[in-house]
Design an enzyme around this catalytic site. Structure first.
Site, mmCIF file in Angstrom:
data_model
loop_
_atom_site.group_PDB
_atom_site.id
_atom_site.type_symbol
_atom_site.label_atom_id
_atom_site.label_comp_id
_atom_site.label_asym_id
_atom_site.label_seq_id
_atom_site.Cartn_x
_atom_site.Cartn_y
_atom_site.Cartn_z
ATOM 1 N N TYR A 143 -11.096 -11.688 -11.738
ATOM 2 C CA TYR A 143 -9.813 -11.030 -11.973
ATOM 3 C C TYR A 143 -9.154 -11.395 -13.294
ATOM 4 O O TYR A 143 -8.120 -10.824 -13.641
ATOM 5 C CB TYR A 143 -8.851 -11.350 -10.825
ATOM 6 C CG TYR A 143 -9.372 -10.905 -9.482
ATOM 7 C CD1 TYR A 143 -9.491 -9.556 -9.170
ATOM 8 C CD2 TYR A 143 -9.787 -11.828 -8.534
ATOM 9 C CE1 TYR A 143 -9.986 -9.140 -7.955
ATOM 10 C CE2 TYR A 143 -10.285 -11.423 -7.302
ATOM 11 C CZ TYR A 143 -10.390 -10.080 -7.020
ATOM 12 O OH TYR A 143 -10.881 -9.668 -5.819
ATOM 13 N N ASN A 149 -2.568 -1.104 -5.093
ATOM 14 C CA ASN A 149 -3.761 -1.950 -5.082
ATOM 15 C C ASN A 149 -3.790 -2.546 -3.684
ATOM 16 O O ASN A 149 -3.076 -3.503 -3.388
ATOM 17 C CB ASN A 149 -3.698 -3.037 -6.139
ATOM 18 C CG ASN A 149 -4.984 -3.847 -6.197
ATOM 19 O OD1 ASN A 149 -5.744 -3.896 -5.228
ATOM 20 N ND2 ASN A 149 -5.219 -4.497 -7.318
ATOM 21 N N HIS A 189 -7.708 -0.954 -8.744
ATOM 22 C CA HIS A 189 -8.363 -2.249 -8.513
ATOM 23 C C HIS A 189 -8.665 -2.868 -9.867
ATOM 24 O O HIS A 189 -9.117 -2.176 -10.790
ATOM 25 C CB HIS A 189 -9.678 -2.091 -7.742
ATOM 26 C CG HIS A 189 -9.497 -1.560 -6.360
ATOM 27 N ND1 HIS A 189 -9.085 -2.361 -5.319
ATOM 28 C CD2 HIS A 189 -9.654 -0.313 -5.855
ATOM 29 C CE1 HIS A 189 -9.016 -1.625 -4.222
ATOM 30 N NE2 HIS A 189 -9.343 -0.380 -4.526
#
EC number: 4.2.1.10
Length: 149
Positions: A22, A73, A99
């Site tokens: 991420y 999300n 995402h």
């Protein structure tokens, strides 16, 4: 024009959680970037993050007549959030699923989104830019639709 931003479970840990997937951008930094883009686009954002599906659903319900669109999300609700799916389908405005990672390129169980059939489109795999691209596309499509109507 009011756009909702919904961040699902564990997204408050962006910047700390699995940075190899991420990145190191925090949720606060993502929200700052979204607010800056919203100001440039001349739209208002209402932002929520919750680790509880019901809170996200309540947020949608509370804004059903006030918002013109939403970005969501769903995070860990992506694969099993039937109530969130149903709430999104009940909204009279378009919803874009975002995402940070490309869920199709990760574990096999992540590849299927139960949310995708309920949304207008999905933007994924661009890290924080997924949110920005989703907001830009949503606002532009809403403005184009308004010109046609």
């Amino acid at each position: 024009m009011k756009i909702l931003i919904l961040h699902g479970p564990n997204l408050n840990l962006f910047g700390r959680r699995e940075p190899h997937i991420y990145g190191t951008t925090t949720l606060a930094q993502i929200n700052e970037r979204l607010l800056k883009l919203a100001a440039e686009l001349g739209v208002e954002l209402d932002i929520v993050q919750s680790n509880h599906e019901g809170a996200l659903i309540d947020f949608l319900h509370a804004n059903i007549d006030a918002a013109q669109g939403a970005l969501v999300n769903p995070a860990g609700l992506t694969q099993h959030g039937v109530p969130l799916h149903d709430a999104i389908k009940a909204m009279p405005f378009p919803v874009i699923e975002v995402h940070m990672s490309n869920i199709a390129a990760r574990e096999a169980w992540r590849a299927h989104s139960i949310i995708s059939p309920a949304v207008k489109a999905t933007v994924q795999g661009f890290g924080p830019h997924s949110y920005l691209a989703g907001l830009q596309a949503l606002v532009e499509s809403l403005r184009e639709a308004a010109q046609v109507a």
